[in-house]
Design an enzyme around this catalytic site. Structure first.
Site, PDB file in Angstrom:
ATOM      1  CG  ASN A   7      -1.846   1.127   1.321  1.00 52.18           C
ATOM      2  OD1 ASN A   7      -1.776   2.045   0.507  1.00 52.18           O
ATOM      3  ND2 ASN A   7      -2.741   1.095   2.283  1.00 52.18           N
ATOM      4  NE  ARG A  92      -6.071   1.919  -0.302  1.00 47.31           N
ATOM      5  CZ  ARG A  92      -6.083   3.051   0.374  1.00 47.31           C
ATOM      6  NH1 ARG A  92      -5.020   3.433   1.036  1.00 47.31           N
ATOM      7  NH2 ARG A  92      -7.157   3.788   0.415  1.00 47.31           N
ATOM      8  CG  HIS A 181     -12.795   4.467   2.909  1.00 42.34           C
ATOM      9  ND1 HIS A 181     -13.479   5.519   3.441  1.00 42.34           N
ATOM     10  CD2 HIS A 181     -11.481   4.700   3.130  1.00 42.34           C
ATOM     11  CE1 HIS A 181     -12.612   6.388   3.964  1.00 42.34           C
ATOM     12  NE2 HIS A 181     -11.404   5.904   3.787  1.00 42.34           N
ATOM     13  NE  ARG A 242      -9.543  13.330   3.423  1.00 40.91           N
ATOM     14  CZ  ARG A 242      -9.555  12.029   3.168  1.00 40.91           C
ATOM     15  NH1 ARG A 242     -10.506  11.506   2.418  1.00 40.91           N
ATOM     16  NH2 ARG A 242      -8.619  11.249   3.657  1.00 40.91           N
ATOM     17  CG  PHE A 285     -12.326  11.588  16.456  1.00 40.01           C
ATOM     18  CD1 PHE A 285     -11.716  11.782  15.234  1.00 40.01           C
ATOM     19  CD2 PHE A 285     -13.689  11.826  16.565  1.00 40.01           C
ATOM     20  CE1 PHE A 285     -12.434  12.209  14.130  1.00 40.01           C
ATOM     21  CE2 PHE A 285     -14.425  12.252  15.463  1.00 40.01           C
ATOM     22  CZ  PHE A 285     -13.796  12.445  14.244  1.00 40.01           C
ATOM     23  CD  GLU A 385      -8.779  -0.425   4.123  1.00 43.53           C
ATOM     24  OE1 GLU A 385      -8.977   0.282   3.140  1.00 43.53           O
ATOM     25  OE2 GLU A 385      -8.356   0.020   5.200  1.00 43.53           O
TER      26      GLU A 385
HETATM   27  P1  AMP Z   1      -7.697   5.424  10.837  1.00 44.00           P
HETATM   28  O1  AMP Z   1      -7.633   6.478   9.775  1.00 44.00           O
HETATM   29  O2  AMP Z   1      -8.692   4.356  10.578  1.00 44.00           O
HETATM   30  O3  AMP Z   1      -6.328   4.890  11.204  1.00 44.00           O
HETATM   31  O4  AMP Z   1      -8.226   6.172  12.153  1.00 44.00           O
HETATM   32  C1  AMP Z   1      -7.424   7.131  12.795  1.00 44.00           C
HETATM   33  C2  AMP Z   1      -8.228   7.892  13.813  1.00 44.00           C
HETATM   34  O5  AMP Z   1      -8.849   6.999  14.753  1.00 44.00           O
HETATM   35  C3  AMP Z   1      -7.365   8.794  14.668  1.00 44.00           C
HETATM   36  O6  AMP Z   1      -7.187  10.032  14.049  1.00 44.00           O
HETATM   37  C4  AMP Z   1      -8.174   8.913  15.924  1.00 44.00           C
HETATM   38  O7  AMP Z   1      -8.945  10.067  15.786  1.00 44.00           O
HETATM   39  C5  AMP Z   1      -9.086   7.717  15.956  1.00 44.00           C
HETATM   40  N1  AMP Z   1      -8.845   6.863  17.128  1.00 44.00           N
HETATM   41  C6  AMP Z   1      -7.943   5.871  17.287  1.00 44.00           C
HETATM   42  N2  AMP Z   1      -8.017   5.344  18.534  1.00 44.00           N
HETATM   43  C7  AMP Z   1      -8.998   6.016  19.178  1.00 44.00           C
HETATM   44  C8  AMP Z   1      -9.566   5.949  20.497  1.00 44.00           C
HETATM   45  N3  AMP Z   1      -9.140   5.072  21.396  1.00 44.00           N
HETATM   46  N4  AMP Z   1     -10.562   6.807  20.791  1.00 44.00           N
HETATM   47  C9  AMP Z   1     -11.007   7.699  19.892  1.00 44.00           C
HETATM   48  N5  AMP Z   1     -10.511   7.802  18.644  1.00 44.00           N
HETATM   49  C10 AMP Z   1      -9.529   6.988  18.282  1.00 44.00           C
END
Ligand code: AMP
Length: 398
Positions: A7, A92, A181, A242, A285, A385
């Site tokens: 990827n 990917r 996605h 975004r 978050f 994925e």
């Molecule tokens: P991804 O793009 O799927 O890797 O998701 C990344 C995002 O998941 C991060 O920017 C966080 O905002 C969120 N995230 C990961 N762990 C947690 C958690 N324990 N609680 C809240 N948000 C989380």
């Protein structure tokens, strides 16, 4: 057969080696800062307590892939004796336009088609293609497969994908909604059907991929019929950085007021908006929730706006499908953010959606989160994925 999954981003590259007899991951790794000072590879062999880390200059993707191949064949931390033990490589690729509705073995014609899609995904397809070229150069006899983010959504009907702008722009430039996605939405939808013990063709599902990028998909009888991302991954939900859906007139308004060029507006909407833009705190978050607990009003507002938009799409897709059997949460926020899932699913009892607050206290583990008397199931399914890419690659090359 062992499959190598690649990827490739513009300056980073993620990889996994999977043994497809058992679908188990043998190793995974990450190369960062390709073409920038401080290039590094971090390699993790399944079962090893320590990661292998090497900082070494990598000027381009070919040099990065060479280090990946060295890591996976290394006598100490490698997982195969030689590259002969890698039966195929799965790549990917973000955008395949309207050309492919499923994964394909990469041929010169496929590469040509993907090059034609560069104008649709100028940030994503070039590094994806660089990864393919690098692997081809180093493994000329190993079959390669392209797995596309857009492919799964090619089943959308025209009423879902046609924008209400002059039709000639669709004919001339293929401006339409594509969705992204797809590999993740497909994986969690199929897994949900397995967990529920139902044939996916008999189900109506709403899959919520909530990560830094986020999208919701309506899946009816096993097919994507609508999704929140559009021509680019900017449309739809509010995301980390975004904007998601906005009135298109805002672009020209800001551009006039602030004297900005189209590229600069694009940058603001992609990189400075979303929950980061609203809160001024962070796109992550976890940071937002900490700030919200400390009473930061804009962080609270950002989380509310995010949840509002997810609920908005869930409602829309229930209407589009005339009902839903299960709502599935996945990706970083969907898998880990207990509070956000609570807010998204609250006060929907009239629609037959009732979350069990105790069952919902879980992170990153396949779980049914809905109350026993909830007509609609709410599920947490961690996405995978890489496994999906490896499966498609294996099935096309075995
Ligand atoms: P991804 O793009 O799927 O890797 O998701 C990344 C995002 O998941 C991060 O920017 C966080 O905002 C969120 N995230 C990961 N762990 C947690 C958690 N324990 N609680 C809240 N948000 C989380």
């Amino acid at each position: 057969m062992n499959v190598l999954v690649i990827n490739c981003g513009s300056s980073s590259l993620k990889y996994q080696v999977l043994d497809m007899r058992t679908e188990s991951m043998l190793a995974k790794g990450l190369v960062e800062r390709i073409g920038i000072e401080g290039s590094v590879i971090i390699h993790e062999k399944t079962g090893d307590s320590e990661k292998f880390k090497l900082e070494v200059p990598m000027a381009n993707h070919t040099e990065a892939i060479a280090h990946v191949l060295e890591a996976i064949t290394n006598p100490e931390h490698g997982v195969v004796k030689s590259m002969d033990e890698i039966g195929a490589v799965g790549h990917r690729v973000v955008h395949a336009g309207e050309k492919y509705c499923s994964s394909v073995v990469i041929t010169p014609d496929v590469i040509k088609a993907l090059e034609e899609c560069i104008q649709l995904a100028p940030l994503h397809n070039p590094p994806n293609l660089a990864g393919i070229a690098a692997c081809k150069a180093l493994m000329p006899n190993t079959p390669m497969v392209g797995v596309f983010d857009t492919a799964y959504h090619q089943t959308m009907p025209p009423e879902s994908y046609i924008y209400a702008i002059p039709y000639e722009y669709y004919e001339k430039y293929r401006i339409r909604r594509y969705g992204f996605h797809g590999t993740s939405h497909k994986y969690v939808a199929e897994r949900a059907a397995e967990i529920l013990g139902k044939n996916i063709k008999d189900l109506k599902l709403i899959t919520c991929h909530l990560g830094n990028g986020a999208s919701v998909t309506a899946i009816k009888n096993g097919k994507s019929i609508d999704t929140s991302m559009g021509f680019t991954p900017l449309e739809g939900l509010v995301m980390g950085t975004r904007s998601g859906d906005i009135d298109p007139a805002i672009s020209t308004f800001i551009s006039d007021k602030e004297n900005l060029k189209p590229g600069e507006i694009n940058d603001i909407l992609n990189k400075k908006s979303g929950v980061l833009g609203i809160s001024g705190v962070s796109s992550d978050f976890r940071d937002l929730e900490t700030a919200a607990e400390d009473g930061n009003e804009r962080a609270i507002l950002a989380l509310k706006v995010f949840a509002h938009k997810v609920r908005f799409y869930i409602g829309a897709y229930i209407a589009e499908m005339n009902g839903v059997d299960a709502i599935i949460f996945t990706a970083g926020v969907g898998e880990n953010d207990i509070g956000m899932r609570d807010i998204i699913c609250s006060e929907l009892e009239n629609l037959g959606i009732k979350i069990d607050l105790l069952k919902n206290k879980v992170r990153g583990k396949e779980t049914i989160l809905s109350a026993d008397d909830s007509r609609i199931k709410i599920m947490l399914i961690p996405t995978n994925e890489e496994l999906m890419i490896a499966r498609d690659t294996f099935n096309l090359c075995k």
